[in-house]
Design a protein around this motif. Structure first.
Motif, short mmCIF file in Angstrom:
data_model
loop_
_atom_site.label_atom_id
_atom_site.label_comp_id
_atom_site.label_asym_id
_atom_site.label_seq_id
_atom_site.Cartn_x
_atom_site.Cartn_y
_atom_site.Cartn_z
N UNK A 111 4.92 6.41 -6.12
CA UNK A 111 6.29 6.75 -5.75
C UNK A 111 7.28 6.46 -6.87
N UNK A 112 8.48 7.00 -6.73
CA UNK A 112 9.53 6.78 -7.72
C UNK A 112 9.82 5.28 -7.84
N UNK B 37 21.06 3.36 -3.90
CA UNK B 37 19.80 3.66 -4.58
C UNK B 37 18.63 3.49 -3.61
N UNK B 38 18.66 2.41 -2.82
CA UNK B 38 17.59 2.15 -1.86
C UNK B 38 17.51 3.26 -0.82
N UNK B 39 18.65 3.70 -0.32
CA UNK B 39 18.67 4.77 0.69
C UNK B 39 18.14 6.07 0.10
N UNK B 40 18.57 6.38 -1.14
CA UNK B 40 18.11 7.60 -1.81
C UNK B 40 16.61 7.54 -2.06
N UNK B 41 16.13 6.38 -2.48
CA UNK B 41 14.71 6.20 -2.77
C UNK B 41 13.87 6.38 -1.51
N UNK B 42 14.32 5.80 -0.40
CA UNK B 42 13.58 5.95 0.85
C UNK B 42 13.55 7.40 1.30
N UNK C 194 13.64 10.00 -0.71
CA UNK C 194 12.70 10.70 -1.59
C UNK C 194 11.26 10.36 -1.22
N UNK C 195 11.00 9.11 -0.88
CA UNK C 195 9.65 8.73 -0.45
C UNK C 195 9.24 9.57 0.76
N UNK D 240 3.54 20.89 0.23
CA UNK D 240 2.94 21.12 -1.09
C UNK D 240 2.66 19.80 -1.78
N UNK D 241 1.38 19.48 -1.95
CA UNK D 241 0.95 18.30 -2.69
C UNK D 241 1.68 17.02 -2.27
N UNK D 242 1.52 16.59 -1.03
CA UNK D 242 2.19 15.36 -0.59
C UNK D 242 1.72 14.14 -1.38
N UNK D 243 2.61 13.17 -1.52
CA UNK D 243 2.29 11.95 -2.27
C UNK D 243 1.29 11.10 -1.49
N UNK D 244 0.17 10.80 -2.14
CA UNK D 244 -0.83 9.90 -1.55
C UNK D 244 -1.80 9.49 -2.65
N UNK D 245 -2.51 8.41 -2.42
CA UNK D 245 -3.51 7.96 -3.39
C UNK D 245 -4.68 8.92 -3.38
N UNK D 246 -5.14 9.30 -4.56
CA UNK D 246 -6.28 10.21 -4.68
C UNK D 246 -7.57 9.50 -4.29
N UNK D 247 -8.54 10.27 -3.88
CA UNK D 247 -9.85 9.70 -3.59
C UNK D 247 -10.41 9.07 -4.86
#
Length: 225
Positions: A14-15, A176-181, A183-184, A192-199
């Motif tokens: 994440x950012x 910044x915290x609100x914006x970051x949450x 974006x998360x 399209x390509x959601x953020x997650x840990x790759x296998x």
């Protein structure tokens, strides 16, 4: 997409997790190219803002990504240099407005298709440390080493706040915290390509780690330490 003698290290997260700083220093130590793929999406976002394209118009954004001339270079300090239509726009890509716009732009499938193709071409030609949010899952699923850097939203917001204040810019930790949450949430819930840990990715939590510690840990995983 790999060629003989070329190695690929994919770093996602994440950012604010420290991907860019970690990736740049790691690439410098390993003597290979570094690419922050987020800058390619920021470049599309900047071009969209400059051309006053509606960020909700997926068709227009996809057309922009397909037709704009995007080039990626580097400088002696390891920074990725981004050129749009022959003009270096690197200095304009760090603003909060471009950052917020990039989160929307990067969710457009046609934009991602064009950017992923460009990123794969770069990674096929030379050894690289590539950072982003879908490198291990989509761009380089067969990378030699996959890392997922993460930290709590509070830690990441504090880092961003300190960075802005250190540059002499006005900043609000709460904003910044609100914006970051936000974006998360968008990054993890997008189609399209959601953020997650790759296998197979090694998850590295950086809350209580200094930059050198993180880089050294990854360097050992890469066999260089």
């Amino acid at each position: 997409m790999k060629r003989q003698g070329v190695f690929q290290i994919a770093i996602d997260g994440p950012v604010g997790a420290g991907k860019t700083s970690v990736g740049r220093l790691l690439a410098r130590r390993l003597g290979c190219r570094f690419l922050d793929t987020g800058l390619t999406y920021r470049a599309v976002a900047l071009a969209a803002l400059d051309r006053e394209i509606d960020l909700k118009d997926s068709a227009a954004l996809g057309s922009l990504a397909a037709t704009m001339r995007l080039a990626v270079g580097g400088d002696p300090d390891g920074e990725s240099k981004i050129l749009v239509d022959g003009k270096d726009v690197s200095a304009r890509l760090k603003s909060e407005s471009v950052s917020d716009a990039a989160s929307l732009v990067s969710a457009v499938q046609e934009v991602r298709r064009h950017m992923v193709a460009a990123q794969r071409r770069i990674a096929a030609s030379e050894s690289i440390v590539m950072v982003g949010r879908d490198i291990g899952t989509v761009v380089l699923p067969d990378a030699d080493l996959k890392i997922f850097l993460t930290a709590t939203p509070e830690t990441r917001a504090r880092r961003r706040y300190d960075e802005l204040v250190g540059r002499g810019e006005a900043a609000s930790y709460d904003e910044i915290l609100a914006s970051l949450r936000g974006r998360d949430r968008r990054d993890s819930e997008r189609d399209a390509s959601p953020l997650r840990a790759a296998r197979g990715a090694h998850v590295v939590k950086t809350d209580n780690m200094e930059l050198e510690e993180v880089v050294s840990a990854i360097e050992k995983l890469a066999g260089g330490g």
